[in-house]
Design an enzyme around this catalytic site. Sequence first.
Site, PDB file in Angstrom:
ATOM      1  N   GLU A 107      -3.770  13.522  13.358  1.00  0.00           N
ATOM      2  CA  GLU A 107      -4.703  12.401  13.177  1.00  0.00           C
ATOM      3  C   GLU A 107      -4.622  11.575  14.447  1.00  0.00           C
ATOM      4  O   GLU A 107      -3.588  10.977  14.742  1.00  0.00           O
ATOM      5  CB  GLU A 107      -4.319  11.560  11.944  1.00  0.00           C
ATOM      6  N   ARG A 160      -6.214  -0.347  15.539  1.00  0.00           N
ATOM      7  CA  ARG A 160      -6.379   0.576  14.405  1.00  0.00           C
ATOM      8  C   ARG A 160      -7.215   1.746  14.896  1.00  0.00           C
ATOM      9  O   ARG A 160      -8.200   1.530  15.613  1.00  0.00           O
ATOM     10  CB  ARG A 160      -7.094  -0.101  13.230  1.00  0.00           C
ATOM     11  N   CYS A 161      -6.817   2.955  14.475  1.00  0.00           N
ATOM     12  CA  CYS A 161      -7.616   4.114  14.890  1.00  0.00           C
ATOM     13  C   CYS A 161      -9.042   3.959  14.392  1.00  0.00           C
ATOM     14  O   CYS A 161      -9.991   4.415  15.031  1.00  0.00           O
ATOM     15  CB  CYS A 161      -6.989   5.403  14.367  1.00  0.00           C
ATOM     16  N   THR A 162      -9.202   3.328  13.227  1.00  0.00           N
ATOM     17  CA  THR A 162     -10.523   3.207  12.605  1.00  0.00           C
ATOM     18  C   THR A 162     -11.227   1.896  12.957  1.00  0.00           C
ATOM     19  O   THR A 162     -12.179   1.518  12.276  1.00  0.00           O
ATOM     20  CB  THR A 162     -10.387   3.287  11.069  1.00  0.00           C
ATOM     21  N   ARG A 175      -9.508   3.961   6.589  1.00  0.00           N
ATOM     22  CA  ARG A 175      -8.830   5.180   6.104  1.00  0.00           C
ATOM     23  C   ARG A 175      -8.783   5.219   4.579  1.00  0.00           C
ATOM     24  O   ARG A 175      -8.895   6.267   3.962  1.00  0.00           O
ATOM     25  CB  ARG A 175      -7.412   5.211   6.677  1.00  0.00           C
ATOM     26  N   GLU A 196     -11.169   4.646  24.271  1.00  0.00           N
ATOM     27  CA  GLU A 196     -10.599   3.885  23.145  1.00  0.00           C
ATOM     28  C   GLU A 196      -9.725   2.772  23.719  1.00  0.00           C
ATOM     29  O   GLU A 196      -8.688   3.048  24.335  1.00  0.00           O
ATOM     30  CB  GLU A 196      -9.731   4.811  22.286  1.00  0.00           C
ATOM     31  N   ARG A 201       0.845  -1.203   0.000  1.00  0.00           N
ATOM     32  CA  ARG A 201       0.000   0.000   0.000  1.00  0.00           C
ATOM     33  C   ARG A 201       0.883   1.257   0.000  1.00  0.00           C
ATOM     34  O   ARG A 201       0.548   2.276  -0.603  1.00  0.00           O
ATOM     35  CB  ARG A 201      -0.887  -0.068   1.256  1.00  0.00           C
ATOM     36  N   ASP A 218       9.268  17.231  22.762  1.00  0.00           N
ATOM     37  CA  ASP A 218       8.977  18.654  22.973  1.00  0.00           C
ATOM     38  C   ASP A 218      10.031  19.530  22.298  1.00  0.00           C
ATOM     39  O   ASP A 218       9.712  20.581  21.732  1.00  0.00           O
ATOM     40  CB  ASP A 218       8.942  18.977  24.476  1.00  0.00           C
ATOM     41  N   ASN A 271       1.417   1.674  14.943  1.00  0.00           N
ATOM     42  CA  ASN A 271       0.576   0.622  14.360  1.00  0.00           C
ATOM     43  C   ASN A 271       0.636   0.514  12.839  1.00  0.00           C
ATOM     44  O   ASN A 271       0.210  -0.502  12.287  1.00  0.00           O
ATOM     45  CB  ASN A 271      -0.873   0.766  14.845  1.00  0.00           C
ATOM     46  N   TYR A 272       1.108   1.562  12.164  1.00  0.00           N
ATOM     47  CA  TYR A 272       1.389   1.495  10.717  1.00  0.00           C
ATOM     48  C   TYR A 272       2.767   2.117  10.529  1.00  0.00           C
ATOM     49  O   TYR A 272       2.886   3.215   9.982  1.00  0.00           O
ATOM     50  CB  TYR A 272       0.340   2.276   9.916  1.00  0.00           C
ATOM     51  N   THR A 277       8.952   4.914  18.783  1.00  0.00           N
ATOM     52  CA  THR A 277      10.110   4.112  19.218  1.00  0.00           C
ATOM     53  C   THR A 277       9.863   2.646  18.873  1.00  0.00           C
ATOM     54  O   THR A 277      10.729   1.993  18.282  1.00  0.00           O
ATOM     55  CB  THR A 277      10.368   4.338  20.716  1.00  0.00           C
TER      56      THR A 277
HETATM   57  P1  NAP Z   1       1.417   7.813  20.853  1.00  0.00           P
HETATM   58  O1  NAP Z   1       1.858   7.140  22.078  1.00  0.00           O
HETATM   59  O2  NAP Z   1       0.677   9.093  20.967  1.00  0.00           O
HETATM   60  O3  NAP Z   1       2.759   8.023  19.982  1.00  0.00           O
HETATM   61  C1  NAP Z   1       2.710   8.577  18.692  1.00  0.00           C
HETATM   62  C2  NAP Z   1       4.035   9.233  18.375  1.00  0.00           C
HETATM   63  O4  NAP Z   1       4.205  10.391  19.207  1.00  0.00           O
HETATM   64  C3  NAP Z   1       5.247   8.348  18.640  1.00  0.00           C
HETATM   65  O5  NAP Z   1       6.201   8.583  17.630  1.00  0.00           O
HETATM   66  C4  NAP Z   1       5.741   8.868  19.975  1.00  0.00           C
HETATM   67  O6  NAP Z   1       7.103   8.600  20.215  1.00  0.00           O
HETATM   68  C5  NAP Z   1       5.510  10.346  19.779  1.00  0.00           C
HETATM   69  N1  NAP Z   1       5.532  11.157  20.994  1.00  0.00           N
HETATM   70  C6  NAP Z   1       5.303  10.780  22.269  1.00  0.00           C
HETATM   71  N2  NAP Z   1       5.418  11.859  23.088  1.00  0.00           N
HETATM   72  C7  NAP Z   1       5.727  12.924  22.322  1.00  0.00           C
HETATM   73  C8  NAP Z   1       5.966  14.311  22.569  1.00  0.00           C
HETATM   74  N3  NAP Z   1       5.931  14.841  23.783  1.00  0.00           N
HETATM   75  N4  NAP Z   1       6.242  15.099  21.521  1.00  0.00           N
HETATM   76  C9  NAP Z   1       6.291  14.614  20.264  1.00  0.00           C
HETATM   77  N5  NAP Z   1       6.080  13.305  19.958  1.00  0.00           N
HETATM   78  C10 NAP Z   1       5.799  12.477  20.980  1.00  0.00           C
HETATM   79  O7  NAP Z   1       0.515   6.847  19.945  1.00  0.00           O
HETATM   80  P2  NAP Z   1       0.752   5.304  19.572  1.00  0.00           P
HETATM   81  O8  NAP Z   1       0.547   4.489  20.804  1.00  0.00           O
HETATM   82  O9  NAP Z   1       2.008   5.150  18.799  1.00  0.00           O
HETATM   83  O10 NAP Z   1      -0.456   5.035  18.561  1.00  0.00           O
HETATM   84  C11 NAP Z   1      -1.734   4.653  18.983  1.00  0.00           C
HETATM   85  C12 NAP Z   1      -2.686   5.819  18.970  1.00  0.00           C
HETATM   86  O11 NAP Z   1      -2.602   6.473  17.724  1.00  0.00           O
HETATM   87  C13 NAP Z   1      -4.144   5.408  19.116  1.00  0.00           C
HETATM   88  O12 NAP Z   1      -4.805   6.339  19.934  1.00  0.00           O
HETATM   89  C14 NAP Z   1      -4.674   5.494  17.697  1.00  0.00           C
HETATM   90  O13 NAP Z   1      -6.060   5.691  17.612  1.00  0.00           O
HETATM   91  C15 NAP Z   1      -3.898   6.641  17.166  1.00  0.00           C
HETATM   92  N6  NAP Z   1      -3.795   6.565  15.699  1.00  0.00           N
HETATM   93  C16 NAP Z   1      -4.547   7.435  14.975  1.00  0.00           C
HETATM   94  C17 NAP Z   1      -4.517   7.375  13.597  1.00  0.00           C
HETATM   95  C18 NAP Z   1      -5.332   8.328  12.756  1.00  0.00           C
HETATM   96  O14 NAP Z   1      -5.015   8.450  11.578  1.00  0.00           O
HETATM   97  N7  NAP Z   1      -6.355   8.976  13.286  1.00  0.00           N
HETATM   98  C19 NAP Z   1      -3.706   6.442  12.958  1.00  0.00           C
HETATM   99  C20 NAP Z   1      -2.951   5.565  13.732  1.00  0.00           C
HETATM  100  C21 NAP Z   1      -3.004   5.642  15.114  1.00  0.00           C
HETATM  101  P3  NAP Z   1       7.533   7.373  21.179  1.00  0.00           P
HETATM  102  O15 NAP Z   1       7.049   6.136  20.505  1.00  0.00           O
HETATM  103  O16 NAP Z   1       8.991   7.513  21.255  1.00  0.00           O
HETATM  104  O17 NAP Z   1       6.837   7.598  22.483  1.00  0.00           O
HETATM  105  O1  G3H Z   2      -4.767   3.279  12.782  1.00  0.00           O
HETATM  106  C1  G3H Z   2      -5.155   4.160  12.029  1.00  0.00           C
HETATM  107  C2  G3H Z   2      -5.037   4.018  10.586  1.00  0.00           C
HETATM  108  O2  G3H Z   2      -5.106   5.281   9.982  1.00  0.00           O
HETATM  109  C3  G3H Z   2      -6.124   3.099  10.088  1.00  0.00           C
HETATM  110  O3  G3H Z   2      -5.938   2.788   8.769  1.00  0.00           O
HETATM  111  O4  G3H Z   2      -8.292   2.107   8.278  1.00  0.00           O
HETATM  112  O5  G3H Z   2      -6.433   1.562   6.709  1.00  0.00           O
HETATM  113  O6  G3H Z   2      -6.593   0.393   8.916  1.00  0.00           O
HETATM  114  P1  G3H Z   2      -6.870   1.648   8.132  1.00  0.00           P
END
Ligand code: NAP
Ligand code: G3H
Length: 485
Positions: A260, A293-295, A447, A387, A113, A225, A164-165, A190
């Site tokens: 996002e 997945r966020c979705t 998505r 969530e 993809r 930060d 997750n992606y 990380t």
């Molecule tokens: P996360 O813990 O918020 O981490 C996301 C990114 O932010 C990582 O690279 C993380 O680095 C970084 N980060 C952490 N603290 C930060 C700070 N103070 N300043 C700048 N960057 C910082 O999220 P995740 O656990 O990886 O992903 C899961 C979440 O993402 C779920 O809530 C999911 O719904 C959401 N998500 C949303 C979408 C969408 O398109 N809407 C798509 C995918 C996922 P580290 O890993 O080093 O902490």
């Molecule tokens: O986790 C969030 C992604 O943006 C979801 O993508 O709907 O293709 O699985 P997807």
Amino acid sequence: MAGGIVVDVVKSYQAYFAGQWQNSESKETLDIRSPWRHEVIGSVQSVTKNEVDKAIESAHEVQEDWANLSLTQRGQYLDRWADEINKDVNNLAMAVMDEVGKNFDDAKKEVLRTVDLIHYTVQEALHMNGQSMRGDGFPGGSKDKVGIITRVPLGTVLAISPFNYPINLSAAKIAPALMAGNTVIFKPATQGSICGIKMIEAFDRAGFPAGVLSLLTGRGSIIGDYLTEHQGINMISFTGSTKTGQHLSEKSIMIPLVLELGGKDPAIVCENADLDRTAKNIVSGAYAYSGQRCTAVKRVLVNDKVADQLVEKLEPLVESLKVGSPAEGNDIVPLIDDKAADFVQGLIDDAVTKGATLITGSTRNGNLLAPTLLDNVTPDMDIAWVEPFGPVLPIIRVHSNEEAVKIANESDFGLQASVFTQDIDEALEISRGVEAGTVQVNGRPSRGPDNFPFLGVKASGLGTQGVHNSILSMSREKLTVLNLK
Ligand code: NAP
Ligand code: G3H
């Protein structure tokens, strides 16, 4: 081999500073553990603030030259990058499987993809044109004024991606940023860094000019930060949790931000829905990649006249999901870490204690949770609103479409929603009422395809992604006015 004993050397991956792979001057590395092999699979650099400064400085040094290349030339670099990723698809898919525990088929789909997304981004950018405006279209204007509107890059874009992606959601930021003429500082999650590094190894093989992209690894809590507040960053594209996204929006000042974030996508099931089709979509929507997945479908709001029938159809489908190691192609795989599994277990326990009916699931082996289906969930239970990012689906029974829409909108989130009905007027009416970036009719939240706009409202995000919109958000309009007389 030391004294007849085999010593496993875990690979230490370098960061990518302006075209050079290097160890960090910090001499500190972070161990990356596989969520399902339960062993360290590599380590990545913990970069310093000084190295952040240097990477951003070099990004600015080369940005003008990069932007001055023709779009076709920039596109040739990106097409080569996509081709390099394609050549390495199995290796990259293995890295995704190892590091974030996605099963191999899904990991490979993510990589392919990404290849398509990069090529499409090149084509989209090549086909986006400016605009001209007549000056006499406004009272008091003059036909002797002609406005020429072009788009120019913003400078250096900070791309921060989630676990997750790790390939796809990184490239979905990097490719449009580069096609718009920006340079990029890429900070992967990380847990996801090794995948990011392997993707940037492909980037390196494509021969981009040094400095156009730097990949900086390190904990977000340590360097996040500093990156976000850095004066050399001109735009931030972030995907991750709502908590981190909100933190970023407090820290970043006067620069464009696309966020996002998380979701609590409801599947609204109407009285006349095709329940077989509905059940299939709900199960694949809720449980794919263990709900990480966020979705993902994160709650079902079903009309109580068909609720029993729906539950009867959901139960065997949930129980038929294969649970176990991603290496064996299972649907339900270990969650990203024990903390995530504890969190999901806590939500299940809270709901059951407060009277939810456990239809199936709620067994656990470490961070591997069985797919769990909860019926008769009520608003006093955390699972109704939070969530989980895990394999649990709450069912909330409602008396009417109006009640479904009301509960859907009471959530802080507004990413996507699905409506299942055979009546298109009913679907459109519900779609009008639901506060979400996207409403899917008779399909699971999703998505893609990646040329569609992708956005969340309320706590689910700010700004819009999708290939076209990402190029727009990573550039700005520039107006030149020709005064003919
Ligand atoms: P996360 O813990 O918020 O981490 C996301 C990114 O932010 C990582 O690279 C993380 O680095 C970084 N980060 C952490 N603290 C930060 C700070 N103070 N300043 C700048 N960057 C910082 O999220 P995740 O656990 O990886 O992903 C899961 C979440 O993402 C779920 O809530 C999911 O719904 C959401 N998500 C949303 C979408 C969408 O398109 N809407 C798509 C995918 C996922 P580290 O890993 O080093 O902490
Ligand atoms: O986790 C969030 C992604 O943006 C979801 O993508 O709907 O293709 O699985 P997807």
